[in-house]
Enzyme design. Structure first.
Site, PDB file in Angstrom:
ATOM      1  N   GLU A 107     -27.222  11.558   9.707  1.00  0.00           N
ATOM      2  CA  GLU A 107     -26.542  12.335  10.743  1.00  0.00           C
ATOM      3  C   GLU A 107     -25.037  12.111  10.770  1.00  0.00           C
ATOM      4  O   GLU A 107     -24.258  13.041  10.978  1.00  0.00           O
ATOM      5  CB  GLU A 107     -27.153  12.007  12.110  1.00  0.00           C
ATOM      6  CG  GLU A 107     -26.584  12.799  13.267  1.00  0.00           C
ATOM      7  CD  GLU A 107     -26.984  14.271  13.253  1.00  0.00           C
ATOM      8  OE1 GLU A 107     -26.406  15.023  14.051  1.00  0.00           O
ATOM      9  OE2 GLU A 107     -27.867  14.659  12.453  1.00  0.00           O
ATOM     10  N   HIS A 139     -13.076  -4.401  -3.232  1.00  0.00           N
ATOM     11  CA  HIS A 139     -11.791  -4.478  -2.544  1.00  0.00           C
ATOM     12  C   HIS A 139     -11.831  -3.845  -1.155  1.00  0.00           C
ATOM     13  O   HIS A 139     -11.581  -4.516  -0.151  1.00  0.00           O
ATOM     14  CB  HIS A 139     -10.727  -3.789  -3.418  1.00  0.00           C
ATOM     15  CG  HIS A 139      -9.344  -3.796  -2.869  1.00  0.00           C
ATOM     16  ND1 HIS A 139      -8.219  -3.830  -3.680  1.00  0.00           N
ATOM     17  CD2 HIS A 139      -8.859  -3.719  -1.604  1.00  0.00           C
ATOM     18  CE1 HIS A 139      -7.129  -3.798  -2.926  1.00  0.00           C
ATOM     19  NE2 HIS A 139      -7.494  -3.737  -1.654  1.00  0.00           N
ATOM     20  N   HIS A 195     -10.356  -3.451   4.537  1.00  0.00           N
ATOM     21  CA  HIS A 195     -11.065  -4.418   3.702  1.00  0.00           C
ATOM     22  C   HIS A 195     -12.464  -4.649   4.273  1.00  0.00           C
ATOM     23  O   HIS A 195     -12.966  -5.772   4.279  1.00  0.00           O
ATOM     24  CB  HIS A 195     -10.290  -5.734   3.635  1.00  0.00           C
ATOM     25  CG  HIS A 195      -9.098  -5.688   2.735  1.00  0.00           C
ATOM     26  ND1 HIS A 195      -8.373  -6.809   2.401  1.00  0.00           N
ATOM     27  CD2 HIS A 195      -8.495  -4.663   2.086  1.00  0.00           C
ATOM     28  CE1 HIS A 195      -7.381  -6.482   1.590  1.00  0.00           C
ATOM     29  NE2 HIS A 195      -7.428  -5.183   1.393  1.00  0.00           N
ATOM     30  N   HIS A 243      -6.094   1.867   5.293  1.00  0.00           N
ATOM     31  CA  HIS A 243      -6.678   1.031   4.239  1.00  0.00           C
ATOM     32  C   HIS A 243      -7.427  -0.120   4.888  1.00  0.00           C
ATOM     33  O   HIS A 243      -6.848  -0.888   5.663  1.00  0.00           O
ATOM     34  CB  HIS A 243      -5.587   0.486   3.321  1.00  0.00           C
ATOM     35  CG  HIS A 243      -6.086  -0.480   2.289  1.00  0.00           C
ATOM     36  ND1 HIS A 243      -7.255  -0.281   1.580  1.00  0.00           N
ATOM     37  CD2 HIS A 243      -5.577  -1.662   1.851  1.00  0.00           C
ATOM     38  CE1 HIS A 243      -7.435  -1.294   0.752  1.00  0.00           C
ATOM     39  NE2 HIS A 243      -6.438  -2.143   0.899  1.00  0.00           N
ATOM     40  N   CYS A 249       0.808  -1.222   0.000  1.00  0.00           N
ATOM     41  CA  CYS A 249       0.000   0.000   0.000  1.00  0.00           C
ATOM     42  C   CYS A 249       0.841   1.272   0.000  1.00  0.00           C
ATOM     43  O   CYS A 249       0.290   2.376  -0.126  1.00  0.00           O
ATOM     44  CB  CYS A 249      -0.905   0.046   1.232  1.00  0.00           C
ATOM     45  SG  CYS A 249      -1.978  -1.362   1.465  1.00  0.00           S
TER      46      CYS A 249
END
Length: 244
Positions: free
Chosen positions: A149, A206, A113, A111, A94
């Site tokens: 909200e 992903h 998943h 990141h 990443c």
């Protein structure tokens, strides 16, 4: 994208601190938290924090809930050189995507998943592309929702004061997935340019990349978005619209 490695020599002082909020200590704590939420299951996902000129990164291919400070990679942002790494571990795939966020002023990039993030991209894909156009490019498509909200947990945009309001429309761009994580970089950067106010990008089938000015803001936005994605999936089950 390839990154240079540092010369031999111990740089363990970069990841040694009694401060629980030091990035080398904070990243394992965050990963343990995110594991319980299903965001980094099966070695997936990642976290990176920028502190001054240094970037601290969780490695790839490891069980994130078991991370230790000694596992953390440290990179010099300017030269994109690893100053400290665990030789038995792999640098995060990443990293170039994290750098894209840091190059735009972020202090933390996460990141996930998340299943809810994945499901939302599938719903948007189904809404926008018929079965006849299966495989069509989802680029320039967004997940959009309003009058919820929790949208108040998302900032208005880079350089803008305050948070989005109840009546504002939240837009999260979606980019197509690739076989290799680093190959997402160009699409992620293009989405950042097209949607400069966005603090997150969804990756089709992903997961999610989300960033903030600091760890607290990035974490708040990740939690707010996951809540919204889950709510959106449940709304669809009840035939409730995302946009009124």
């Amino acid at each position: 994208m390839e990154f240079q490695n540092t010369a031999a020599g111990s740089m363990d002082h970069l990841i040694t601190s009694p401060d629980p909020l030091h990035p080398a200590n904070h990243i394992p704590t965050l990963c343990q938290n995110f594991y319980t939420q299903g965001w980094v299951t099966g070695t997936g996902g990642g976290v990176s924090i920028k502190k001054g000129p240094l970037i601290f990164i969780a490695p790839s291919g490891v069980q994130k809930e078991l991370l230790e400070p000694s596992d953390i990679f440290v990179m010099d942002h300017a030269s994109q050189t690893y100053l400290r790494q665990r030789r038995t571990l792999k640098p995060s795939a990443c990293t170039p995507l994290f750098l894209a966020a840091f190059n735009r002023g972020a202090g933390c990039c996460i990141h996930t998943h998340s299943q809810w993030a994945v499901l939302v991209t599938l719903l948007v894909e189904r809404d926008n592309f018929s079965s006849a156009s299966s495989g069509a490019d989802i680029t320039d498509t967004c997940f959009e929702i309003e009058k919820i909200e929790q949208i108040k947990g998302i900032p208005k945009g880079r350089g803008k004061q305050g948070m989005l309001g109840y009546f504002d429309r939240l837009r999260i761009p979606i980019i197509p997935n690739t076989a290799h994580e680093e190959d997402l970089t160009q699409s992620l950067e293009a989405a950042m340019e097209r949607y400069p106010d966005a603090y997150a990008v969804l990756v089709l089938r992903h997961g999610l990349y989300v960033w903030g000015d600091n760890v607290e803001k990035a974490k708040t936005q990740a939690e707010s978005l996951d809540y919204i994605f889950r709510l959106a999936v449940e709304m669809r089950k009840l035939d409730l619209p995302w946009i009124n």
